[in-house]
Design a protein around this motif. Structure first.
Motif, mmCIF file in Angstrom:
data_model
loop_
_atom_site.group_PDB
_atom_site.id
_atom_site.type_symbol
_atom_site.label_atom_id
_atom_site.label_comp_id
_atom_site.label_asym_id
_atom_site.label_seq_id
_atom_site.Cartn_x
_atom_site.Cartn_y
_atom_site.Cartn_z
ATOM 1 N N THR A 171 -62.022 54.019 47.098
ATOM 2 C CA THR A 171 -62.448 53.416 45.824
ATOM 3 C C THR A 171 -61.600 53.886 44.648
ATOM 4 N N GLY A 172 -60.570 54.697 44.922
ATOM 5 C CA GLY A 172 -59.795 55.313 43.847
ATOM 6 C C GLY A 172 -59.079 54.345 42.925
ATOM 7 N N ARG A 173 -58.548 53.263 43.490
ATOM 8 C CA ARG A 173 -57.769 52.336 42.663
ATOM 9 C C ARG A 173 -58.649 51.568 41.683
ATOM 10 N N GLU A 174 -59.863 51.210 42.117
ATOM 11 C CA GLU A 174 -60.758 50.435 41.253
ATOM 12 C C GLU A 174 -61.371 51.266 40.141
ATOM 13 N N GLU A 175 -61.236 52.580 40.209
ATOM 14 C CA GLU A 175 -61.835 53.429 39.171
ATOM 15 C C GLU A 175 -61.216 53.184 37.794
ATOM 16 N N VAL A 176 -59.980 52.650 37.755
ATOM 17 C CA VAL A 176 -59.359 52.350 36.460
ATOM 18 C C VAL A 176 -60.144 51.270 35.721
ATOM 19 N N LEU A 177 -60.791 50.386 36.475
ATOM 20 C CA LEU A 177 -61.600 49.336 35.852
ATOM 21 C C LEU A 177 -62.833 49.930 35.188
ATOM 22 N N PHE A 178 -63.454 50.905 35.861
ATOM 23 C CA PHE A 178 -64.631 51.558 35.292
ATOM 24 C C PHE A 178 -64.251 52.418 34.088
ATOM 25 N N LEU A 179 -63.051 53.009 34.148
ATOM 26 C CA LEU A 179 -62.581 53.783 32.994
ATOM 27 C C LEU A 179 -62.472 52.867 31.770
ATOM 28 N N ARG A 180 -61.856 51.713 31.954
ATOM 29 C CA ARG A 180 -61.701 50.782 30.830
ATOM 30 C C ARG A 180 -63.062 50.255 30.383
ATOM 31 N N LEU A 181 -63.953 49.983 31.331
ATOM 32 C CA LEU A 181 -65.297 49.493 31.001
ATOM 33 C C LEU A 181 -66.047 50.496 30.131
ATOM 34 N N TYR A 209 -60.598 59.830 33.687
ATOM 35 C CA TYR A 209 -59.200 59.973 33.274
ATOM 36 C C TYR A 209 -58.568 61.207 33.925
ATOM 37 N N SER A 210 -59.328 62.278 34.019
ATOM 38 C CA SER A 210 -58.791 63.511 34.619
ATOM 39 C C SER A 210 -58.471 63.310 36.097
ATOM 40 N N ARG A 211 -59.233 62.417 36.764
ATOM 41 C CA ARG A 211 -58.975 62.149 38.183
ATOM 42 C C ARG A 211 -57.820 61.160 38.361
ATOM 43 N N LEU A 212 -57.710 60.241 37.431
ATOM 44 C CA LEU A 212 -56.739 59.155 37.577
ATOM 45 C C LEU A 212 -55.375 59.458 36.966
ATOM 46 N N LEU A 234 -50.589 53.598 42.788
ATOM 47 C CA LEU A 234 -51.777 53.094 43.479
ATOM 48 C C LEU A 234 -52.106 53.935 44.706
ATOM 49 N N GLY A 235 -51.078 54.388 45.406
ATOM 50 C CA GLY A 235 -51.296 55.208 46.597
ATOM 51 C C GLY A 235 -51.949 56.539 46.282
ATOM 52 N N LEU A 236 -51.468 57.219 45.241
ATOM 53 C CA LEU A 236 -52.044 58.513 44.861
ATOM 54 C C LEU A 236 -53.486 58.357 44.383
ATOM 55 N N ARG A 237 -53.772 57.279 43.659
ATOM 56 C CA ARG A 237 -55.145 57.072 43.200
ATOM 57 C C ARG A 237 -56.072 56.745 44.366
ATOM 58 N N THR A 408 -51.077 52.070 33.749
ATOM 59 C CA THR A 408 -50.453 53.370 33.486
ATOM 60 C C THR A 408 -51.390 54.290 32.705
ATOM 61 N N LEU A 409 -52.411 53.709 32.063
ATOM 62 C CA LEU A 409 -53.416 54.415 31.250
ATOM 63 C C LEU A 409 -52.845 54.941 29.930
ATOM 64 N N GLU A 410 -51.676 54.457 29.536
ATOM 65 C CA GLU A 410 -51.107 54.878 28.254
ATOM 66 C C GLU A 410 -51.952 54.369 27.084
ATOM 67 N N GLU A 411 -52.307 53.080 27.134
ATOM 68 C CA GLU A 411 -53.146 52.521 26.067
ATOM 69 C C GLU A 411 -54.519 53.167 26.064
ATOM 70 N N GLU A 412 -55.050 53.403 27.268
ATOM 71 C CA GLU A 412 -56.363 54.036 27.373
ATOM 72 C C GLU A 412 -56.337 55.450 26.804
ATOM 73 N N SER A 413 -55.245 56.168 27.066
ATOM 74 C CA SER A 413 -55.116 57.531 26.552
ATOM 75 C C SER A 413 -55.123 57.547 25.025
ATOM 76 N N GLU A 414 -54.424 56.590 24.430
ATOM 77 C CA GLU A 414 -54.387 56.494 22.962
ATOM 78 C C GLU A 414 -55.771 56.217 22.400
ATOM 79 N N LEU A 415 -56.518 55.328 23.067
ATOM 80 C CA LEU A 415 -57.855 54.992 22.577
ATOM 81 C C LEU A 415 -58.824 56.160 22.765
ATOM 82 N N ILE A 416 -58.666 56.918 23.846
ATOM 83 C CA ILE A 416 -59.507 58.107 24.050
ATOM 84 C C ILE A 416 -59.312 59.090 22.897
ATOM 85 N N THR A 417 -58.045 59.328 22.548
ATOM 86 C CA THR A 417 -57.740 60.224 21.432
ATOM 87 C C THR A 417 -58.330 59.702 20.129
ATOM 88 N N THR A 418 -58.204 58.386 19.914
ATOM 89 C CA THR A 418 -58.753 57.764 18.708
ATOM 90 C C THR A 418 -60.267 57.908 18.663
#
Length: 431
Positions: A171-181, A209-212, A234-237, A408-418
């Motif tokens: 289920t690791g790859r789909e976790e990015v969807l829950f992060l964004r949600l 985010y720490s896992r992904l 995708l493989g590492l996630r 890549t979670l770059e945009e997500e990282s910026e929003l987390i900081t914001t």
């Protein structure tokens, strides 16, 4: 009180730019719709024309009723175009295409949408565009869409993602969807003034985010083995950061894709052989290909379809000849009789009246005329335009089935900081 006033020239320039922007968006929507409409009407019976199949996560084609399939191709097509524009940071234009995708999805059966995550991902993408455009007026709609996405993920993946685990093995790859949600839910909660809920959702985001967030050294090691950046990510996630397991996982996926390609090549080769056999029996290649398609690859059934079609054509020809014989019996010449029947759609009485009105003689123009030649042929120009539209929309379709998970979670990282900055301010709730 002093105010700033925009000059008339500047104001006109802004209006002109806005009108041009709307015009380009409208044209893009029309071209996208036309391109995918053309593709939705193709069934794969013609070897030379590109067509689309809707497949499951393993690449196996799905059997879907024709009308629902057309709506689904349009919906997925608009979604792909919207995602392509999102990657280019053209969020305004992307949103227009995503909302069109939403409309097309509404025409699909609810049972189908409940079993796949496409509709949920679309809702996330729409709200992500709202965020990028700072469209606070869409706050209520955004909240509703996030709830739809969450409910859809629950139905598709299972309460503990057990269905996803059973299908994909992880289920690791789909976790990015829950992060964004959860990140978007946190943002909306903050805007609504609910800091406690915003912090609660943000804590979920940070845990994900720490896992992904991946180890760059592991990424480099996998890429040094010949894997692409996307495959490595995708493989590492999928394997929760385990380097060796990720390498094995990526290799297995490559092998599965190659096996799928080989099966498809064999299927096409077998199909070509059968079509050649049918053409040797006297049928045209185009008719043979269509018959084989409608027979789902069954050679005997395809042969039966061709025989039935041939019999119908012969009956039609026989009927036409009978009509000509009637006119010949009345004393008219064969060439004018055939021309009169062509002009009247095969109606003997109308053809007879036409010949009587003209004393059994038709002008050269009428002799050469037929219903199909009343309008100038535009098939060549239409074919060229269709090919351009199809090639244009095909460029936006990702060749990787898990492209929507490759964040890549770059945009997500910026929003987390914001978000952390927002929540540290206390009672100010403006974005």
């Amino acid at each position: 009180m002093m105010v700033l006033k925009v000059s008339d020239a500047e104001w006109k320039l802004q209006l002109s730019e806005e009108e041009e922007k709307k015009k380009n968006q409208k044209e893009s929507l029309q071209r996208t719709q036309k391109g995918f409409q053309i593709l939705s009407e193709r069934d794969g019976s013609e070897d030379s024309s590109p067509f689309l199949e809707i497949a499951d996560q393993r690449g196996n084609p799905l059997k879907i009723p024709p009308q629902e399939k057309k709506a689904l191709i349009l919906a997925m097509g608009f979604h792909e175009k919207g995602r392509s524009l999102m990657k280019k940071k053209q969020f305004d234009n992307a949103l227009c295409h995503l909302l069109q995708a939403d409309q097309q999805f509404s025409r699909c059966g609810s049972a189908l949408l409940a079993s796949v995550d496409n509709f949920a991902v679309l809702q996330l993408d729409v709200v992500w565009c709202y965020r990028a455009l700072e469209a606070l007026s869409c706050l209520d709609d955004g909240r509703s869409r996030l709830q739809i996405a969450e409910d859809c993920f629950l139905r598709c993946y299972g309460e503990r993602q057990q269905r996803l685990l059973m299908i994909k093995g992880n289920t690791g790859r789909e976790e990015v969807l829950f992060l964004r949600l959860h990140l978007l839910q946190s943002l909306l909660s903050y805007i609504e003034g609910n800091d406690a809920q915003a912090r609660h959702q943000l804590s979920k985001v940070e845990a994900l985010y720490s896992r992904l967030c991946l180890d760059s050294e592991k990424m480099d090691q996998l890429m040094s083995l010949g894997f692409t950046e996307r495959e490595a990510r995708l493989g590492l996630r999928a394997c929760e950061g385990d380097l060796q397991e990720a390498a094995v996982h990526i290799s297995n996926q490559r092998q599965e894709r190659e096996e799928l390609k080989q099966r498809e090549r064999k299927r096409r080769s077998r199909r070509s052989e059968v079509i050649s056999t049918l053409t040797e029996l006297g049928f045209s290649r185009r008719d043979a290909a269509r018959a084989l398609h409608h027979a789902d690859g069954d050679v005997d059934q395809a042969y039966g379809i061709l025989l039935d079609s041939s019999g119908s054509a012969q009956a039609t020809n026989s009927n036409t000849e009978g009509c000509v014989e009637q006119l010949l019996y009345l004393g008219f010449q064969r060439d004018v009789s055939e021309a009169a029947l062509r002009l009247t759609g095969g109606d003997v009485q109308s053809a007879t009246q036409l010949l009587l009105d003209n004393q059994g003689v038709l002008s050269p123009e009428l002799m050469a005329e037929s219903p199909s030649s009343e309008e100038p042929s535009t098939s060549s120009s239409n074919s060229t335009e269709d090919s351009e539209l199809v090639n244009e929309v095909l460029e936006d379709i990702s060749r990787h089935e898990e492209d929507y998970l490759d964040l890549t979670l770059e945009e997500e990282s910026e929003l987390i900081t914001t978000m952390k900055t927002y929540l540290s301010r206390g009672h100010t709730h403006t974005v």
